[in-house]
Design an enzyme around this catalytic site. Sequence first.
Site, mmCIF file in Angstrom:
data_model
loop_
_atom_site.group_PDB
_atom_site.id
_atom_site.type_symbol
_atom_site.label_atom_id
_atom_site.label_comp_id
_atom_site.label_asym_id
_atom_site.label_seq_id
_atom_site.Cartn_x
_atom_site.Cartn_y
_atom_site.Cartn_z
ATOM 1 N N ASP A 78 82.860 79.840 21.849
ATOM 2 C CA ASP A 78 81.694 80.729 21.890
ATOM 3 C C ASP A 78 81.382 81.253 23.297
ATOM 4 O O ASP A 78 80.392 81.949 23.492
ATOM 5 C CB ASP A 78 80.459 80.095 21.221
ATOM 6 C CG ASP A 78 80.053 78.788 21.876
ATOM 7 O OD1 ASP A 78 80.670 78.413 22.892
ATOM 8 O OD2 ASP A 78 79.131 78.135 21.351
ATOM 9 N N GLY A 133 74.745 75.885 25.619
ATOM 10 C CA GLY A 133 74.354 75.811 27.037
ATOM 11 C C GLY A 133 75.554 75.773 27.979
ATOM 12 O O GLY A 133 75.622 76.552 28.936
ATOM 13 N N GLY A 134 76.495 74.892 27.714
ATOM 14 C CA GLY A 134 77.677 74.775 28.580
ATOM 15 C C GLY A 134 78.486 76.064 28.566
ATOM 16 O O GLY A 134 78.994 76.505 29.602
ATOM 17 N N SER A 135 78.588 76.681 27.399
ATOM 18 C CA SER A 135 79.333 77.938 27.277
ATOM 19 C C SER A 135 78.627 79.055 28.032
ATOM 20 O O SER A 135 79.267 79.902 28.671
ATOM 21 C CB SER A 135 79.472 78.328 25.803
ATOM 22 O OG SER A 135 80.163 77.329 25.096
ATOM 23 N N ALA A 136 77.299 79.086 27.940
ATOM 24 C CA ALA A 136 76.520 80.100 28.664
ATOM 25 C C ALA A 136 76.724 79.926 30.169
ATOM 26 O O ALA A 136 76.896 80.916 30.898
ATOM 27 C CB ALA A 136 75.038 79.976 28.315
ATOM 28 N N PRO A 151 69.095 72.070 26.566
ATOM 29 C CA PRO A 151 69.653 70.759 26.224
ATOM 30 C C PRO A 151 71.129 70.882 25.839
ATOM 31 O O PRO A 151 71.530 71.903 25.299
ATOM 32 C CB PRO A 151 68.824 70.299 25.016
ATOM 33 C CG PRO A 151 68.051 71.477 24.555
ATOM 34 C CD PRO A 151 68.033 72.486 25.651
ATOM 35 N N ALA A 175 73.590 70.360 21.838
ATOM 36 C CA ALA A 175 72.456 70.737 21.004
ATOM 37 C C ALA A 175 72.723 71.966 20.147
ATOM 38 O O ALA A 175 71.819 72.477 19.488
ATOM 39 C CB ALA A 175 71.227 70.974 21.896
ATOM 40 N N GLY A 176 73.962 72.484 20.185
ATOM 41 C CA GLY A 176 74.281 73.650 19.347
ATOM 42 C C GLY A 176 73.707 74.945 19.886
ATOM 43 O O GLY A 176 73.658 75.951 19.179
ATOM 44 N N LEU A 177 73.279 74.936 21.156
ATOM 45 C CA LEU A 177 72.653 76.121 21.746
ATOM 46 C C LEU A 177 73.586 76.837 22.720
ATOM 47 O O LEU A 177 73.220 77.846 23.316
ATOM 48 C CB LEU A 177 71.357 75.717 22.478
ATOM 49 C CG LEU A 177 70.318 75.027 21.581
ATOM 50 C CD1 LEU A 177 69.165 74.487 22.427
ATOM 51 C CD2 LEU A 177 69.804 75.993 20.522
ATOM 52 N N LYS A 214 71.846 80.440 22.822
ATOM 53 C CA LYS A 214 71.938 81.194 21.559
ATOM 54 C C LYS A 214 71.533 80.304 20.395
ATOM 55 O O LYS A 214 71.524 79.067 20.505
ATOM 56 C CB LYS A 214 73.363 81.699 21.315
ATOM 57 C CG LYS A 214 74.480 80.625 21.288
ATOM 58 C CD LYS A 214 74.690 79.893 19.982
ATOM 59 C CE LYS A 214 75.841 78.897 20.025
ATOM 60 N NZ LYS A 214 75.826 77.903 18.946
HETATM 61 O O1 C5P Z 1 86.278 75.938 21.277
HETATM 62 P P1 C5P Z 1 85.474 74.732 21.616
HETATM 63 O O2 C5P Z 1 86.025 74.003 22.813
HETATM 64 O O3 C5P Z 1 84.029 75.007 21.736
HETATM 65 O O4 C5P Z 1 85.624 73.767 20.386
HETATM 66 C C1 C5P Z 1 85.302 72.392 20.454
HETATM 67 C C2 C5P Z 1 85.804 71.705 19.203
HETATM 68 O O5 C5P Z 1 85.043 72.140 18.066
HETATM 69 C C3 C5P Z 1 87.239 72.010 18.835
HETATM 70 O O6 C5P Z 1 88.113 71.146 19.497
HETATM 71 C C4 C5P Z 1 87.221 71.778 17.336
HETATM 72 O O7 C5P Z 1 87.246 70.410 17.054
HETATM 73 C C5 C5P Z 1 85.858 72.290 16.931
HETATM 74 N N1 C5P Z 1 85.885 73.699 16.509
HETATM 75 C C6 C5P Z 1 86.500 74.063 15.326
HETATM 76 N N2 C5P Z 1 86.501 75.368 14.935
HETATM 77 C C7 C5P Z 1 85.898 76.316 15.670
HETATM 78 C C8 C5P Z 1 85.253 75.971 16.873
HETATM 79 C C9 C5P Z 1 85.264 74.654 17.275
HETATM 80 O O8 C5P Z 1 87.041 73.207 14.621
HETATM 81 N N3 C5P Z 1 85.919 77.576 15.245
#
Ligand code: C5P
Length: 292
Positions: free
Chosen positions: A134, A99-102, A92, A95-97, A10
Amino acid sequence: MSLTLEAFAKVNRSLLVLGRRHDGFHELRTLFETIDLSDVLTFEEAPELSLASSAGDLSVGEDNLVLRAARVLLAASGAERGARIHLEKRIPWGAGLGGGSADAAATLLGLRALWGLDTPDGVLHDLAAGLGSDVPFFLVGGRAVGEGRGERLTALPDPAGPEWIVLLSPPFGLPTPAVFARLGLTPGQATTNLPGSDSEPFPDRNDLEQAAESLRGELRILRSAISSAGATSARLSGSGSSVFGVFASRESALQGAANLGEVPEGTRIRVVPTIARRDFQARAFPGDEERR
Ligand code: C5P
């Protein structure tokens, strides 16, 4: 039986940080959109659960979201099953995409189908939200609004046609927690960022951009390069490190990619369309015809 499915990446077309919550997470309002870049996962029935990956430098231990997804699905369903999972990594990471969540979302869907579980969609959504903010989006795909941590989703209708994304992935990742921490908000603190409005619910903005760019100055260079090459929007995706530009057509995107000028060494450039939900569902979800 085995099953193969694609896990799509995404971009965040808009990302507003509204404040920091008492649980440490940040309150967001974001517009997610699926793009045509995917990992490929294959699931095969086996006595034990195991994961192998095409990416030698990616951990395939219990910390990998794929195995974590498999474990929470087993726990929630009470099933005792195994699977041999192969992950062909093309998105990648760091990378903010997403990938791991997908991959995690694809694992929930794939193993539910492989094992013939009757886990309801609502339970799958809750398991996804427990795995990461996500992950629920990747059960839905297309274009969707994420609120709360990003896990509270509203699916939006498919646009008339695709847009084209020039995706720039620098040769480094960014840790999400470090980028959020850089915002310097205290628990319970609201930002002074404008929250979007009825007339502009998804402003062309990513409130994590400055924080990410202060950690890696190269990101500012990438964003300015894609903006100068004619993108109608030039943004960081999520907490980075990928930067993307939006173009109306494939031709203009290819032209934009060719006109980028100098970008930091090692930056990977891809031109990909956005994917509508109906196509996402046809390509990403395991259907009976895909079972072998
Ligand atoms: O939910 P996720 O495991 O992807 O989040 C990873 C880290 O990103 C969280 O531990 C937090 O530090 C930060 N985060 C946040 N606010 C969000 C999503 C993520 O602060 N809405």
